[in-house]
Write an enzyme that holds these catalytic residues in place. Structure first.
Site, PDB file in Angstrom:
ATOM      1  N   ASP A 156       0.899  -1.149   0.084  1.00  0.00           N
ATOM      2  CA  ASP A 156      -0.171  -0.227  -0.230  1.00  0.00           C
ATOM      3  C   ASP A 156       0.787   1.294  -0.071  1.00  0.00           C
ATOM      4  O   ASP A 156       0.468   2.064   0.718  1.00  0.00           O
ATOM      5  CB  ASP A 156      -0.853   0.033   1.418  1.00  0.00           C
ATOM      6  CG  ASP A 156      -2.139   0.935   1.149  1.00  0.00           C
ATOM      7  OD1 ASP A 156      -2.515   1.365   0.056  1.00  0.00           O
ATOM      8  OD2 ASP A 156      -2.540   1.557   2.238  1.00  0.00           O
ATOM      9  N   CYS A 220     -23.793  -0.026   4.738  1.00  0.00           N
ATOM     10  CA  CYS A 220     -23.009   1.227   4.827  1.00  0.00           C
ATOM     11  C   CYS A 220     -23.860   2.439   5.400  1.00  0.00           C
ATOM     12  O   CYS A 220     -24.879   2.658   4.815  1.00  0.00           O
ATOM     13  CB  CYS A 220     -22.463   1.314   3.613  1.00  0.00           C
ATOM     14  SG  CYS A 220     -21.363   2.939   3.208  1.00  0.00           S
TER      15      CYS A 220
END
Length: 377
Positions: A156, A220
């Site tokens: 990352d 969500c």
């Protein structure tokens, strides 16, 4: 920063292909990865198929928000060979990060407005540091076995489509929340890569197993998963609390609840995370009470407290100002919650008012919003 690419000439392995393409080398590679704390290792080539096209469409829709680096480095993301010239294969690894994922306990904390919720992945040591060094150790061991070769390690830390590569390599399948999933660990793991110039045999992808499930989409808080496999980062609480440098949009503040760094809701709702494996690595053990602190406790930290307590943590990179901004929103939500006792509301309000005089302008705006909540004695 990513470890720079190797500058030495690469070795010619063509004379003894079995040394790197036979089953003995692959079995050895798997053992070394496990010995270094990785849970799985798989290998992919560099062909990303339709992924670059989907990335361009995502960027064109503006879903990356303030993450300008996504657009600036789109070409690099589409071609691993541009990051490390000569790359033929990508060694993809995963590393579980949850010491013990108690899903019921996590939901209970989210439902307790006076508590501060930190994403599970960020409660221990910065994963960039942990994975990068172990990836470098793996590359060094390969070099000791076969001789010099060209490589570069990542976690990352560069414009690399690591989830797409990991899916191609067979580490898992992409869930509808866009995270990688597998049967053994759910989605509670980090990814890392070694780009190398060795013609290693590649692994096959695995079949997806989300079926008709839409739990991640339904749960969500900000409806950031706009369609299966599509996330509008501008709506995502992880983006809002970490990547977003400015104001938290008014329309999302209530939905943030008490989440002050990241959001795990889509992972907690995913049925596959019932099978998440606990990590044995002490690096990811919880630090400084990040799994059990109150909003008031974290609000009491000075800038020096923040720097000291988050030393070696991924949280430190957002800085003290964003940290306070996020806490102010969470405290405002606690003031608005029927679950918060009048006594706690009074203490929260006092703490916010005491900070007004010396607050940064960004933090002040969010304090003002928090204090707009009706006071119920």
């Amino acid at each position: 920063m990513p470890i720079p690419p190797k500058t030495m000439p690469t070795a010619d392995h063509s004379a003894a292909p079995d040394a790197i393409t036979g089953p003995d080398f692959r079995a050895w590679l798997d053992r070394e990865a496990l010995a270094l704390g990785f849970d799985r290792l798989r290998i992919a080539d560099t062909d990303l198929g339709l992924a670059p096209e989907r990335l361009r469409a995502w960027l064109a829709a503006g879903y990356h928000g303030e993450m300008g680096y996504m657009e600036r480095h789109a070409a690099l993301r589409s071609s691993p060979e541009l990051l490390q010239p000569g790359t033929l294969r990508v060694v993809c690894v995963s590393m579980n990060y949850a010491p013990d994922l108690d899903i019921d306990a996590e939901w209970k904390r989210i439902a307790s407005p006076g508590e501060a919720v930190i994403s599970v992945y960020a409660r221990g040591r910065d994963y960039h540091k942990v994975l990068r060094q172990r990836l470098q150790d793996l590359a060094t061991r390969i070099e000791a076995r076969i001789g010099p070769f060209g490589y570069r390690v990542f976690t990352d830390s560069a414009p690399l489509m690591e989830v797409e590569l990991a899916q191609k390599a067979g580490l898992g399948w992409r869930g509808k929340h866009t995270l990688l999933l597998n049967r053994e660990s759910g989605s509670v793991f980090f990814l890392g890569e070694i780009l190398l110039d060795l013609p290693l045999p590649v692994d096959a992808p695995i079949e997806p197993h989300c079926g008709t499930c839409s739990a991640c989409i339904d749960v969500c808080p900000t409806a950031a998963i706009t369609a299966p496999y599509v996330v509008d980062a501008r709506r995502c609480i992880s983006y809002l609390t970490i990547e977003n440098p400015g104001l938290i949009p008014l329309e999302f503040r209530a939905a943030m609840g008490n989440r002050v760094y990241g959001c795990d809701d889509c992972q907690l709702a995913c049925p596959w995370n019932k099978f998440a494996q606990a990590t044995a690595l002490p690096d990811f053990a919880e630090r400084n009470g990040m799994g059990g602190s109150s909003l008031l406790e974290l609000w009491s930290w000075t800038a020096s407290d923040f720097e000291r307590r988050h030393e070696g943590s991924a949280i430190r990179r957002i800085g003290y100002i964003r940290w306070r901004r996020n806490l102010a929103v969470a405290m405002g939500n606690a003031l608005r919650s029927e679950k918060t006792t009048p006594a706690l509301k009074a203490v929260l309000r006092d703490a916010l008012q005491e900070a007004q005089g010396a607050a940064d302008a960004l933090v002040q705006e969010h304090i003002d919003w928090a204090l707009e909540a009706p006071f119920l004695a």
